[in-house]
Design an enzyme around this catalytic site. Structure first.
Site, short mmCIF file in Angstrom:
data_model
loop_
_atom_site.label_atom_id
_atom_site.label_comp_id
_atom_site.label_asym_id
_atom_site.label_seq_id
_atom_site.Cartn_x
_atom_site.Cartn_y
_atom_site.Cartn_z
N TYR B 145 11.45 23.89 54.32
CA TYR B 145 10.36 24.76 54.17
C TYR B 145 9.97 25.60 55.16
O TYR B 145 9.59 26.73 55.02
CB TYR B 145 9.20 23.59 54.06
N TRP B 148 10.12 28.73 60.87
CA TRP B 148 9.96 28.86 62.18
C TRP B 148 11.26 28.57 62.86
O TRP B 148 11.27 28.47 64.30
CB TRP B 148 8.99 27.71 62.58
#
Lengths: 183, 802
Positions: B145, B148
């Protein structure tokens, strides 16, 4: 018995009409010139039309519904998708719902919506999946796409013409766009 | 696969890097140093920097000061991540999995075995094919997901998505953890997501704003790290905020760094009650006739449908400040004074994201927007609201020029099934079950294969014990990671990935300013047997027959050059890729015009010709679309819903008397950097700090620096006590992102020795509307401990043959 037969007949007629309409449903393959009420106009890529009849070997008469705003004709009152425009003549009263007929070269029509949007689709998935997973156009309404694109075009670093290009693809294929039954 | 990276580097990074000279050494030593030390430009989520490399090792890290106005210490921790013992050194497979026994209950409990790359890749490919055979591509779950992991073009989650899409798709994530509640609601309310939108320019705030209400926004802390490469120029702007004399009001259970820097008035609100306070302020403004009636009439829709609720005509509860006082524990008088102050001065409301990561989080932004509408300053310079001042230097002016993007995932195959972020455990635990999302119903498929790259679900998913139970039900878990994260330790197959410092990439900064392109040059050789994520997925794709589609026969350099070729630098400034790569960065000027930007200004000036992209073209205080969903916990207008888990729940508070919030970390991005020395700056005896007030410390009989157990019915963790006056009574704060470390793996809910706060947080969804995370609605208790064992969070697991 008579009533049942009558209902069946009506159903068959309705289905037949629908089937014929569906058979004649086409999409404008690319933005091009058309003739509407003897005036030159522009019809835009993806616009869903119904073929009414052949005019000659090259051209057909098509029909489509929408909302007029002066010399522009949109899918809805939000002006989400421009279907056709005409520099010289108003299509009707602002906000008036109506049907238009246009003469178009039949080579600009296709039944295959995916074919219409092939290049747009490639550009969309290229530009808009660099950070997150893709969202299918049908996941949102036209209005929602306008709102989401308003935020995301900065992240995708789209120039205005590119954002417009994508917006048309996304809205045409939105769950209330042109291509609602083929997704 | 063609890979000319080494040749590329020879000509690029090492061949052209500038030489560094230490100012503190003698001339002779400096000469040798100069000869041997190269300074290589790189960039990260913490800023752009130079890695000083000597004999193949990083000896120092210094910031690129022409790009980073106010560097953070976090960049200096990056070298440590390359050499840490927590690196995954070789491909490994869980012992019994390698023996062909698919006993998921042993995940996280048994040793790994070192294997060859071919063995690991073959096993992963076989598991994918097996899952496809059993349940089609819906049996595959792409849990990658997070975006970052780094700011480069080769983002692991994107590479994973590209891989899965080309083999027919996989179940993926809809929405996000960050803004899962507000993100899907705001477009209908105000025609824009707002949470990621460019903000009113700092210059306009400085010149016009008289009052800034920091409603949870912690500008100083969260702007330290960025989604792209931060320039930290916003801190210079904040100095100007101070000089301008803007009155700062902080509404927050924590007196944040931002509150301290701005010397803000502190309203110590009870967590989870903010919407009640907003309702009360609106009720007061209406009854006192001080609200901007003209703005409401001209620019909003549905106030008349909202008003009966606000006045208690529909539910019998008049939302007065007296009513809200009991809920918020903010004096009614204070709320009225604040409303008066806001409506009589140019006021900017800086919202945040944490408030909407709580039960009924959908209501927060909507209520702020409605309150701002009643104040009537939306679209005026320095007034209105913003939900991104704390993110990516919100307020920075935009260059308007294109930097660089990244490799793309492409079309999503045939699966087309995404589940709301934070429903990860439900997805695995509940095949055939359903979940609602924005008016739709999604049916969970039966997933049996999970892959995670570049992120750690046992980091961001609430209720860790629930997640671990779920993960033990899967057939196969594959993880690509540079480090032995808690998620890697729960895998069957682990592929060692390089860190960004071991490969080439390209990045830009920042999301709003868009005025820098950075070379992320390879600094050192890949450690041990690690390979780039791109190469690992290419090798997997080869086994699935999609290698050519995956790479398009492009080398890393081909991709980077291709991405750079679309930039303004190349197209308009005619800076060649080679010239950019040699220099390490490209800078764009910010036009003065951009510093005049005022959000929603065009709408305010001409709402007819510049309507919002909403149902009515106006701000939707009421939405027919939302009302049509007929949810019982999300209606057609903003409302106050009492949470299930909060200090107002008298029964639950008897057992768990502290409200636990889990804000963004000060010294990490989420889990990143938790395995580096920089954590020593704040950890308490090697555990994540828990901040509590002096009164609460006394109440629980604990003292500063003591390690305690924090617990609730979902689990327990160890945390180090920090007693501080900067948090209100009844509230505890543990920053998210510590690496999970179970003490006794034989227990069903082992205590986490490290302080991973998500062991305690709830996976209860915000509402039926978005099913987003509600991690900030958590109650806990504290107890003293007798014995403490070493925290092994950063140790690798037992590995046979390594």
């Amino acid at each position: 018995m008579k009533t049942i037969f009558k209902k069946l007949l009506i159903t068959l007629i309705v289905l037949g009409t629908f089937s014929q309409a569906s058979q004649n449903s086409m999409f404008v393959f690319q933005t091009t010139d058309v003739t509407i009420d003897n005036n030159k106009a522009t019809i835009y890529i993806g616009t869903a039309v119904t073929v009414v009849k052949a005019i000659d070997d090259k051209n057909v008469l098509v029909e489509f519904s929408g909302i007029s705003f002066d010399d522009k004709f949109y899918t809805n009152k939000d002006k989400s998708l421009l279907m056709t425009s005409n520099d010289k003549k108003s299509f009707g009263k602002d906000g008036e719902e109506k049907k238009l007929q246009a003469i178009i070269e039949k080579g600009y029509l296709t039944k295959d919506a995916e074919e219409v949007w092939e290049e747009h689709e490639e550009f969309y998935y290229e530009m808009c999946t660099q950070c997150h997973a893709s969202h299918l156009p049908k996941e949102h309404t036209m209005l929602e796409w306008d709102a989401i694109l308003g935020t995301m075009k900065g992240f995708a670093q789209l120039y205005d013409d590119e954002a417009d290009y994508l917006a048309r693809y996304l809205k045409a294929n939105a769950n209330n766009g042109f291509n609602t039954d083929k997704k | 696969m063609k890979n000319s990276r080494r040749d590329f580097l020879k000509k690029g990074a090492f061949g052209t890097a500038a030489l560094a000279i230490s100012g503190s050494t003698s001339a002779a030593v400096a000469g040798i140093f100069e000869e041997r030390t190269v300074k290589i430009p790189h960039a990260s989520h913490f800023g752009a920097f130079y890695a000083h490399v000597r004999e193949g090792r990083i000896v120092d890290i210094t910031s690129q000061l022409d790009s980073d106005a106010n560097p953070t210490v976090l960049t200096r921790a990056l070298a440590d991540r390359v050499t840490t013992d927590s690196r995954v050194k070789y491909p490994v497979v869980r012992k019994s999995y390698l023996e062909g026994k698919r006993d998921g209950s042993l995940r996280g409990k048994e040793e790994f075995v070192r294997v060859s790359w071919d063995t690991a890749l073959d096993l992963a490919a076989e598991a994918i094919k097996k899952a496809q055979k059993n349940g089609g591509n819906e049996a595959l779950y792409n849990a990658s997901y997070s975006v970052w992991s780094h700011p480069g073009a080769f983002k692991p989650n994107v590479l994973a998505g590209r891989f899965f899409n080309q083999i027919g798709g996989a179940v993926a994530t809809a929405g996000e953890y960050s803004n899962g509640a507000a993100g899907p609601v705001n477009p209908t309310v105000v025609g824009d997501m707002e949470v990621y939108s460019i903000q009113t320019a700092h210059e306009q705030i400085i010149a016009n704003t008289k009052v800034m209400v920091l409603w949870g926004a912690d500008l100083y802390k969260t702007n330290r790290a960025g989604f792209s490469v931060p320039n930290h120029r916003c801190y210079d702007a904040y100095e100007e905020y101070k000089k301008a004399g803007i009155k700062m009001i902080l509404i927050d259970p924590i007196y944040t760094t931002t509150g301290q820097e701005f010397k803000a008035d502190w309203i110590k609100i009870r967590p989870g009650s903010d919407v009640a306070m907003m309702m009360a302020m609106m009720n007061y403004l209406y009854k006192s006739k001080k609200y901007d009636k003209e703005f409401i009439e001209k620019y909003t829709h549905g106030f008349d449908q909202f008003l009966p609720y606000l006045l208690g005509k529909t539910d019998g509860i008049d939302k007065t400040t007296k009513w809200a006082e009991k809920i918020t524990e903010v004096p009614a008088k204070k709320m009225e004074e604040l409303a008066d102050l806001m409506v009589s001065n140019r006021t900017f409301i800086a919202g945040n994201w944490a408030m909407q990561r709580a039960e009924h989080g959908e209501q927060v932004d909507w209520s702020i927007i409605t309150l701002a509408s009643m104040i009537g300053q939306v679209g005026l310079a320095g007034g209105g609201f913003g939900f991104s001042m704390h993110y990516e230097g919100g307020g920075d002016a935009a260059s308007g020029k294109r930097t660089v993007g990244g490799i793309s995932q492409g079309k999503g195959g045939a699966v087309n099934l995404t589940i709301p972020a934070s429903r990860m455990s439900d997805l695995i635990n509940n095949p055939g079950g359903t979940v609602t999302y924005k008016g739709k119903v999604i049916t969970y498929p039966k997933v049996e294969f999970m892959l995670s790259a570049g992120g750690s679900p046992i980091g961001h998913q609430p209720n860790v014990n629930e997640l671990i139970d779920a993960m033990r039900k899967l057939d196969t878990i594959v993880v690509l990671e540079p480090w032995w994260t808690p998620t890697a330790k729960m895998a069957d197959i682990v592929f060692p990935a390089t860190t960004t410092l071991e490969r080439d990439d390209i990045a830009s900064g920042m999301s709003y300013s868009n005025d820098r392109i950075y070379a992320m040059k390879q600094v050192v050789k890949p450690a041990y047997e690690s390979k780039d994520d791109y190469e690992i997925f290419t090798l997997l794709a080869k086994r699935l027959g999609t290698e050519k589609k995956y790479t398009r026969d492009r080398t890393v350099k081909d991709w980077l050059e291709g991405l750079y070729s679309k930039s303004y630098a190349k197209r308009e400034m005619d800076i060649t890729f080679e010239a950019f790569w040699d220099k390490g960065s490209v800078h764009y000027e910010i036009p003065d015009e951009a510093r005049k930007y005022v959000r929603h200004e065009e709408f305010r000036k001409d709402p007819i010709n510049n309507p919002l992209k909403t149902e009515t073209g106006k701000i939707q205080i009421f939405s027919d679309k939302f009302a049509s969903y007929k949810y019982d916990d999300f209606k057609g207008h903003p409302m106050w819903f009492e949470p299930k888990e909060w200090l107002g729940n008298k029964e639950l508070v008897k057992k768990y008397p502290l409200h636990l919030v889990s804000p963004h970390p000060t010294y990490r991005i989420h889990t990143q950097l938790d395995n580096t020395w920089v954590q020593n700056v704040h950890k308490v005896q090697g555990r994540e700090p828990i901040r509590i007030s002096p009164n609460d410390a006394k109440k629980f009989g604990v003292r500063d620096g003591e390690v305690v157990e924090v617990y609730n019915n979902r689990g327990s963790i160890l945390a180090g006590v920090v007693v501080t006056n900067t948090i209100r009574d009844g509230v505890a704060a543990i920053e998210e992102g510590a690496w999970y470390s179970p003490e006794d793996i034989s227990q069903k809910q082992p205590r986490c020795n490290s302080g991973q706060v998500n062991v305690l947080t709830s996976s209860r969804p915000t509402s039926q509307m978005t099913n987003a995370t509600s991690a900030n609605s958590t109650l806990v208790a504290i107890r003293k401990i007798d014995v403490m064992s070493p925290n092994l969070a950063y140790n690798p697991p037992k590995i046979k043959g390594a």
